[in-house]
Each structure stands twice: as C-alpha cells, then as structure tokens.
Scaffold this motif. Sequence first.
Motif, mmCIF file in Angstrom:
data_model
loop_
_atom_site.group_PDB
_atom_site.id
_atom_site.type_symbol
_atom_site.label_atom_id
_atom_site.label_comp_id
_atom_site.label_asym_id
_atom_site.label_seq_id
_atom_site.Cartn_x
_atom_site.Cartn_y
_atom_site.Cartn_z
ATOM 1 N N MET A 1 0.840 -1.204 0.000
ATOM 2 C CA MET A 1 0.000 0.000 0.000
ATOM 3 C C MET A 1 0.873 1.251 0.000
ATOM 4 S SD MET A 1 -3.058 -0.628 -0.318
ATOM 5 C CE MET A 1 -3.982 0.774 0.261
ATOM 6 N N ILE A 2 0.660 2.090 -0.999
ATOM 7 C CA ILE A 2 1.505 3.268 -1.184
ATOM 8 C C ILE A 2 0.633 4.510 -1.338
ATOM 9 C CG2 ILE A 2 3.134 4.360 -2.789
ATOM 10 C CD1 ILE A 2 3.910 1.259 -3.345
ATOM 11 N N ALA A 3 1.020 5.565 -0.655
ATOM 12 C CA ALA A 3 0.262 6.808 -0.750
ATOM 13 C C ALA A 3 1.080 7.857 -1.480
ATOM 14 C CB ALA A 3 -0.102 7.318 0.645
ATOM 15 N N GLY A 4 0.456 8.552 -2.438
ATOM 16 C CA GLY A 4 1.100 9.681 -3.110
ATOM 17 C C GLY A 4 0.762 10.952 -2.342
ATOM 18 N N VAL A 5 1.801 11.704 -1.962
ATOM 19 C CA VAL A 5 1.601 12.844 -1.064
ATOM 20 C C VAL A 5 2.158 14.130 -1.673
ATOM 21 C CG1 VAL A 5 2.153 13.768 1.236
ATOM 22 C CG2 VAL A 5 1.743 11.310 0.945
ATOM 23 N N ILE A 6 1.384 15.209 -1.576
ATOM 24 C CA ILE A 6 1.872 16.549 -1.938
ATOM 25 C C ILE A 6 2.341 17.195 -0.645
ATOM 26 C CG2 ILE A 6 1.260 18.819 -2.870
ATOM 27 C CD1 ILE A 6 0.922 16.763 -4.989
ATOM 28 N N VAL A 7 3.678 17.398 -0.513
ATOM 29 C CA VAL A 7 4.208 17.868 0.765
ATOM 30 C C VAL A 7 4.200 19.386 0.870
ATOM 31 C CG1 VAL A 7 5.625 15.832 1.181
ATOM 32 C CG2 VAL A 7 6.562 17.769 -0.114
ATOM 33 N N ASP A 8 4.262 19.837 2.098
ATOM 34 C CA ASP A 8 4.172 21.262 2.419
ATOM 35 C C ASP A 8 5.496 21.983 2.177
ATOM 36 O OD1 ASP A 8 3.519 23.716 3.376
ATOM 37 O OD2 ASP A 8 2.968 23.070 5.394
ATOM 38 N N VAL A 9 5.995 21.903 0.944
ATOM 39 C CA VAL A 9 7.151 22.710 0.555
ATOM 40 C C VAL A 9 6.792 23.353 -0.773
ATOM 41 C CG1 VAL A 9 9.654 22.798 0.266
ATOM 42 C CG2 VAL A 9 8.625 20.851 1.418
ATOM 43 N N PRO A 10 6.089 24.463 -0.742
ATOM 44 C CA PRO A 10 5.714 25.076 -2.007
ATOM 45 C C PRO A 10 6.941 25.646 -2.703
ATOM 46 C CG PRO A 10 4.582 26.129 -0.125
ATOM 47 C CD PRO A 10 5.667 25.258 0.407
ATOM 48 N N ALA A 11 7.567 24.823 -3.509
ATOM 49 C CA ALA A 11 8.739 25.239 -4.286
ATOM 50 C C ALA A 11 8.779 24.386 -5.533
ATOM 51 C CB ALA A 11 10.008 25.055 -3.473
ATOM 52 N N LEU A 12 9.531 24.858 -6.539
ATOM 53 C CA LEU A 12 9.479 24.185 -7.826
ATOM 54 C C LEU A 12 9.841 22.702 -7.786
ATOM 55 C CD1 LEU A 12 10.751 26.491 -10.650
ATOM 56 C CD2 LEU A 12 8.609 25.221 -10.494
ATOM 57 N N GLY A 13 11.004 22.371 -7.205
ATOM 58 C CA GLY A 13 11.470 20.999 -7.250
ATOM 59 C C GLY A 13 10.595 20.028 -6.477
ATOM 60 N N THR A 14 9.842 20.540 -5.533
ATOM 61 C CA THR A 14 9.082 19.654 -4.657
ATOM 62 C C THR A 14 7.590 19.666 -4.963
ATOM 63 O OG1 THR A 14 9.007 21.486 -3.114
ATOM 64 C CG2 THR A 14 10.673 19.806 -2.715
ATOM 65 N N ASP A 15 7.183 20.393 -6.000
ATOM 66 C CA ASP A 15 5.762 20.507 -6.289
ATOM 67 C C ASP A 15 5.285 19.327 -7.128
ATOM 68 O OD1 ASP A 15 3.330 22.015 -6.076
ATOM 69 O OD2 ASP A 15 3.515 22.380 -8.220
ATOM 70 N N LYS A 16 5.384 18.142 -6.545
ATOM 71 C CA LYS A 16 4.970 16.943 -7.258
ATOM 72 C C LYS A 16 4.597 15.873 -6.229
ATOM 73 C CE LYS A 16 9.678 15.310 -7.483
ATOM 74 N NZ LYS A 16 10.926 15.378 -8.206
ATOM 75 N N ILE A 17 4.108 14.760 -6.737
ATOM 76 C CA ILE A 17 3.667 13.715 -5.810
ATOM 77 C C ILE A 17 4.864 12.875 -5.351
ATOM 78 C CG2 ILE A 17 2.185 11.688 -5.556
ATOM 79 C CD1 ILE A 17 0.373 12.878 -7.702
ATOM 80 N N PHE A 18 5.008 12.725 -4.049
ATOM 81 C CA PHE A 18 6.027 11.844 -3.491
ATOM 82 C C PHE A 18 5.352 10.593 -2.931
ATOM 83 C CE2 PHE A 18 8.136 15.937 -3.376
ATOM 84 C CZ PHE A 18 9.432 15.626 -3.772
ATOM 85 N N ASP A 19 5.934 9.434 -3.243
ATOM 86 C CA ASP A 19 5.348 8.183 -2.750
ATOM 87 C C ASP A 19 5.866 7.836 -1.351
ATOM 88 O OD1 ASP A 19 3.723 7.751 -4.867
ATOM 89 O OD2 ASP A 19 5.108 6.399 -5.926
ATOM 90 N N TYR A 20 4.961 7.374 -0.507
ATOM 91 C CA TYR A 20 5.324 6.908 0.834
ATOM 92 C C TYR A 20 4.645 5.571 1.096
ATOM 93 C CZ TYR A 20 7.430 11.376 2.036
ATOM 94 O OH TYR A 20 8.236 12.478 2.071
ATOM 95 N N ARG A 21 5.309 4.747 1.873
ATOM 96 C CA ARG A 21 4.730 3.464 2.262
ATOM 97 C C ARG A 21 3.761 3.687 3.407
ATOM 98 N NH1 ARG A 21 6.473 -0.067 5.895
ATOM 99 N NH2 ARG A 21 8.444 1.035 6.202
ATOM 100 N N ILE A 22 2.629 3.003 3.320
ATOM 101 C CA ILE A 22 1.677 3.100 4.432
ATOM 102 C C ILE A 22 1.995 1.975 5.407
ATOM 103 C CG2 ILE A 22 -0.761 3.046 5.093
ATOM 104 C CD1 ILE A 22 -1.458 3.993 2.317
ATOM 105 N N PRO A 23 2.373 2.313 6.647
ATOM 106 C CA PRO A 23 2.714 1.250 7.600
ATOM 107 C C PRO A 23 1.465 0.444 7.971
ATOM 108 C CG PRO A 23 2.698 3.392 8.675
ATOM 109 C CD PRO A 23 2.471 3.646 7.229
ATOM 110 N N ASP A 24 1.683 -0.802 8.415
ATOM 111 C CA ASP A 24 0.563 -1.713 8.690
ATOM 112 C C ASP A 24 -0.532 -1.077 9.531
ATOM 113 O OD1 ASP A 24 1.884 -3.535 7.243
ATOM 114 O OD2 ASP A 24 2.696 -4.673 8.952
ATOM 115 N N GLY A 25 -0.098 -0.379 10.572
ATOM 116 C CA GLY A 25 -1.080 0.202 11.488
ATOM 117 C C GLY A 25 -2.006 1.212 10.828
#
Length: 806
Positions: A1-25
């Motif tokens: 299970m993987i979540a695509g996240v838009i992180v709170d860094v409004p800047a050019l290089g980071t304005d995209k979806i970053f994948d994170y693993r969803i832990p079991d819990g």
Amino acid sequence: MIAGVIVDVPALGTDKIFDYRIPDGLVDVITVGMRVIVPFGPRKLTGFVVRLTDTSELKRLKPIEDIVDPSPVINKELIELGEWIAENTLCFLHSAYQSMLPAAMKMNYTKRLETTETTELSKFPDDIQALLHSTDGMLWSEVLELGKDRARIVQDAIRKGEIEVRYEIRSKGNKKKQKVVKPVEPVHTLEKVRDDLLKKAPKQATVLEYIINNKVDKILTKDLVEKSGSSRATIKSLIDKGLLSESEEEIYRDPYKDRQFERTYPLTLTEEQKKAISPILQDIKDGKHETFLLHGVTGSGKTEIYLQSIEEVISRGKAAIMLVPEISLTPQMVHRFKGRFGSEVAVLHSGLSVGEKYDEWRKIQRKEAKVVVGARSAIFAPFTDIGIIIIDEEHESSYKQEENPRYHARDIAIQRGIYHNCPVVLGSATPTLETYARAQKGVYTLCTLEERVNKRELPTSEIVDMREELRAGNRSLFSAALFDRLKDRIEKGEQSVLLLNRRGYSTFVNCRDCGYVAQCPHCDISLTFHKRSNTVKCHYCGFEEKQPTLCPQCQSEHIRFFGTGTQKVEEELNRLMPEASVIRMDVDTTSRKGMHEKLLNRFAEKKADILLGTQMIAKGLDFPNVTLVGVLAADAMLHLPDFRASERTFQLLTQVSGRAGRHHLSGEVVIQTYTPEHYSVQLAKQHDFITFYNQEMQVRKLHEYPPFYFLALVTVSHEELMQVVDVTEKISERLRGTLSSQAVILGPVASPIPRVKDRYRYQCVIKYKNEPNLKSTLNEIVSHYQKRMQQNQLQISIDMHPQTIL
Ligand code: ADP
Ligand code: ZN
Ligand code: ZN
C-alpha cells in the motif's frame, strides 16, 4: 500500500507527488484527501494524500509517520480542482489545496530539543536544565534567548547526539471544548427533588427550577451559572447528587448565536422574475450545468430569485453556495439568508475570528449546513452535492485573489458547476464587459430584469460640473446643488449618503514652500496622513512616523496634509452644517471588529442624518429613509491609467445611485465631477448599461484589451535595480521569441509602484488571443530562474488574468 503525497514545501522541485509506504497500522485508515505527517529529508512535514496505489517506481520508500486528520479534509472533486488551479493560475499544488482550507488548519512547525535516555543532565548549566525539565520541553528560540554561549553548548550537544531535535507539527486553530451540563433524571423526578430542596437548599432548587421551566436538555455550565443566578458549587452539588451530569463537548463558535432571525417567506414573484427564474429552476430539476447572467438593476429583485432558487435546491436535498463581496456581507445580507433558511446557513467572511471560520467550515464538512453565504474563499466550501452556485455582484474585483493562487471565484464556480451538473448564476446590475460579452455570444444564458420591483422609479440623477462651481467662486467641496439638497433632507428628517471615492485621491503631506511630498523610505509611494494618531503611514508596508512639523527639505513650517480624505469632508460638513449629525465610515473608523456593523446600525436607527464614506458604503445597503445620494468626486478614479477605469467608474456610480429611494420615498442623486461629458458619468446618470457596454467595447477593441484579448502579467522584483531590468528584459525577449506574431508583449517597464519594501519592481504584460504554448513557456521561465530565486532574492510572479495592470 503506497500513498502519493503533496508535501508542504511550495517550491518548484518539490511541487509533485512523493510516494510513501503506508505502515501496517495505518492501512485502511489512510484515505485520499487526508493530511499526513511524513519524513522529508531531516524534517517532518505534513502533506495531502492525493492517491493510493499498489506499486511505485521507487524501490525504497519511507513510511508515513502519522495522520493529521482522522478523516479526509478535501474530497475527490477538490483534489482534481486543485490540479486545475495549479495548471491554470501557475501556482504550486500545495498552495492550491491549502487555499481551500480555513486558516485554522494551516500548520505550525516547531523544533523541540530533547535529551536521550543516556544523557547526563547535570553536565548542562542550570538554565538549560530548567528548560529541559519544563513540561513543554525546550525550544530553540528559548535557547537563543539565553545568549550565544548557551546556544553553542546546545549545538555541541546536538552534534554529540546528547540532545535530539524533534520536529513537531501542530495545527494553528483547534476545536473548542467546553463544559456542558445535562439533566440525568426525567422532569417529574426533578420536580419532586426541587420541592424537597426548597427549604434545605434553595439555591439548588432555583437551578432545577430553571432547567424545568426552560426544558433544558443541554446547556453550557457557564451559561447555567449565569442564567439561573447560581454558582459552580451549587451546580456541583446537583451533579454529586446524580441529578445532573457534566461533560466536555465540542462547541461551535457561532458568531450569530445571540441574534434572532425573523423567519421570512417566499414572495410571489413578479412576471419578470418568473421569466428570469424559470430556466434556472429547470436546470436544477434536470441536473444540468449552465452559466446564467442575471442582469438586473439594483432593486429589481435578484436576491429574491437567489433565495427561491436555493430553496428549490435544498428541497432536493442538495447544497448551495452563495458568494457575496466581502463589503456587502453586512448583517442585513446575512439576515436575508438566515431568515429564510435558519440554521442551515453557514457564513464565512473575514470579520469572523480564525476559530469561528473553522467552526463554520466544519459545519459544512459535516453536512450540518446546506447553504454557505460567504466571500471569495467560500467557493471552496466542501459540499459533496452542490445544486447551485450563485455569485452576486459578479463584477466585484474582490472575487479575484491577488496573491497565490491567483484564482477568480467565477472560474472556480464554473469548474465546480460542471462537476456537479448544476447551474451557476452570475448576478449584477453592472456586469463586467467580459461576462456580458459572453452572454451576448451565448456562452452564458442571459436573464434580464428591466424594472425595479413594483415599478419603483430609479432615482433621478443630476450631474454638477465642479469647474463651473469654481468659476462661480465656490471653493468648498460641496456644490450649491448638493448643499441645498442636504439641508432640505435634514429639515425633512430624511437621510443622505455621501460617497467619497478615495482611490486616486490621497491625503498626502506636502510642503507649500518647496513642494516636498512625504514619501515612504521603503516604497515609491507617498505617505498618508492620519489625523487621529497625528502620524503618516505607508499603506503598502505599514511604515509609520510622526507627522513632520517642519519640512525636512527646506525647514518651512508650511507643511500640511492635502487632498480630500473622508476626515476632511467630515470637518467641512461640521463647519458648514453644524446641525447635521454625521457617521463616517472608512478604513480608519471600521478597523476594529464589529465597528462596521455598529455604525450601520446607528444609521439604520436614524441616529444620524448623513452617512459619509468610501466605496464600502456603495454596496448592498438598503435603508428606507435614504432619499439623497451625493457623489463628491465622480472622476477621482477615471484618470487612473487603468484599462478598467471607465468601467469601474460606471459601476460605482450606478451602484451608489441604487442606494437612494429604494422604498416608498423617491430618491435623488447628485454627482459632482470635473468631467461631466465623460460617457461613464453620463450613462451612469441614465442607468444605461447597454449603451455603456457598446461604447466601452469599442474602446477595448481599439486598444486591444479584454474581452478582445487575454492578459498575462509577469512581475519581477529584486533589491538591485540592474538585476530586475536585466531579468525582465530577458523574459520579454524569450516571450517574443516563443509566442505567435498575434501576441503583443509590452515591456519591460517599471511597475506602477516601482519600489515596495525596498525591492524594485519591473513588469512585462502579454496581450494574447490564442497561445497554447504560453503556460508552458512561463513555467520554463520560472524553472530557468529557480536557482537564482532560491539564492538571491529574485522574485518572479505571474498573474494569468490580472484585474489591473496599473
Ligand atoms: P436586488 O437584489 O436586485 O437589488 P432585491 O431582491 O433586494 O433586489 O429586491 C428589492 C426589494 O424588493 C427588496 O426589499 C425585496 O424584498 C423586494 N422584493 C423583491 N421581490 C419582490 C416581489 N416579488 N414582491 C414584492 N417585493 C419584492
Ligand atoms: Zn519645504
Ligand atoms: Zn512603504
């Protein structure tokens, strides 16, 4: 299970979806639209989950740490809408999503410093030990306050791993919990106990009496104390006896809770209203999207049409968004909606506290409200089943957000209308040229109300040429005609409204001997004089200093403030008409919370003869006793080098004229001007929108302005002038090289205010009809300068549909 996240860094290089693993819990807990906490480099950040997938292109994924909200804060529709906003206004995705949420949900990041289990505390100085021991831990800012050597000790400990940095994230606002009391036993038991207690404990009996008489099933403890005239101790005794129970509950901060709204009922529509509303009702029934322009003079019954359309929507179990310009969101306006729909109405405007706004927002989120009445940002109300979106006074410039994301509420309304298959209604007596042109072309459906309800006459207007007044020796701010009429109204006990169009006017400080004008040291703009504090202020950066008594340039004493501010008009009124009582409304008198409303109430209660104010009095007000409207200087903004100057003048004069004679007393308008022949003044007098439209369209066509061309504005700023000029020139060249020959590129030129907060500003304007490459070119330009923007203070801002290029 993987979540695509838009992180709170409004800047050019980071304005995209970053994948994170969803832990079991957290599997099955995390859903799209939730905010989560994720590791990002050395930091921890929040972000919006925008997708869930099974696979990722990356092998090693970091896990999500935690969730911020127990349930999604933006729904699927708004996630897509955010993408649309980012693409069309050229903003960052995170900014688009953040702008949909109330300010209380912005996040605060703090760094907390903690020792590890093996750290020996005793090796630190006492003051640091004290901080480490304190209940909420040690903050870096607290260490800095102790001085440099303490900071060095802590940094050293961090390097050695004796102190760890924990990143903490809290949301700015919070839910408010308060103690509430509920009766535990049924009424007949309470009555019996009350009788028993009457002698032994009369105070407790009184509390029970209050609960029985008022059929209380739940009440704030503090309210019960106050209303029953008892004390906390008395209530505690009743709780101990098991008669009442106390618990903490989340309470909505309802800004209107102490007010009664008299219930109102639908009026029988006039023939014209029926004709105008019927296609709207039809679309609601059919679940069809269409954009309407409801063009009707002030007082033609547009609001009644809004109310009855909303009623149809609610009866179908759907929700409605009603946008009103900030300054028209008066208690009168709120009353009309709360009176018809009661507690189903949520209200969102800037007069509310952060907490109040948050609570109103959550009422919508939890489907406890069916209608939102609000200013611009209410367009993002998180309804899931919208049945209509209405924008009243659609020409108002406040519907455009003048900071990132630079969206226009009208465009958002249409996007949401398409998604929800529901009608969008744009209402105005003076629609923008863009909107009316679209209605003419059939892009929007035009519905017209030609007459005022019950055929009340529009007020008659008189234009007074102030040049003639001057020739006749009248140097006052009031023409003879206006002066006489004001006197007449005071004698008759009727009220008047006086509008001073302050834009374009200033109350600057000027030396009569050498011509020196007091300027802001950080911005290229004159300072404004404020009498109450006897200071001069900069309206752009907030700079403030004492009003000079000697000219800094020539030491002359003849330095004084100039121009015609509302204060000056008020003084002159007091001098010329001492018998008149005046209420002044401007930024100065309404800055404190609740003052706006207080002043209007006083006027409504006829405690003053004259309401004097700036633009803020021109809109939405409805006072039956007002029979005279005076405009002190109609052309104050006509000569601004702004392509909308004529349109704005026409709109304002038409709006303000609409304030007179709205009920059985008939109204009169006096317009003072130095350019009586100008078509926007003449046609406003005749209430003739169509002729104004046709004439102004020719001007726009000739000068290649909207609605014939689209505009885009690129503004570059930097502390060094050379850099600004250089970058703006390169950008202009690049655009000339990329866009078609049909596009017109103006620039580089200095911005209208060439320096703000010690930064120079240059701009480049693009006029275009059809440029499929424009957005990507602008994005490339921004990318190209990305490094310099991060390193050396260069700023480039892009406004895709600027309201003004002034
Ligand atoms: P607008 O929004 O176009 O300025 P309003 O809806 O405020 O106009 O209507 C102006 C006045 O006429 C209000 O006092 C309203 O209550 C009244 N009114 C509107 N429609 C009707 C109607 N069908 N019958 C009687 N009065 C009406
Ligand atoms: Zn001087
Ligand atoms: Zn300034």
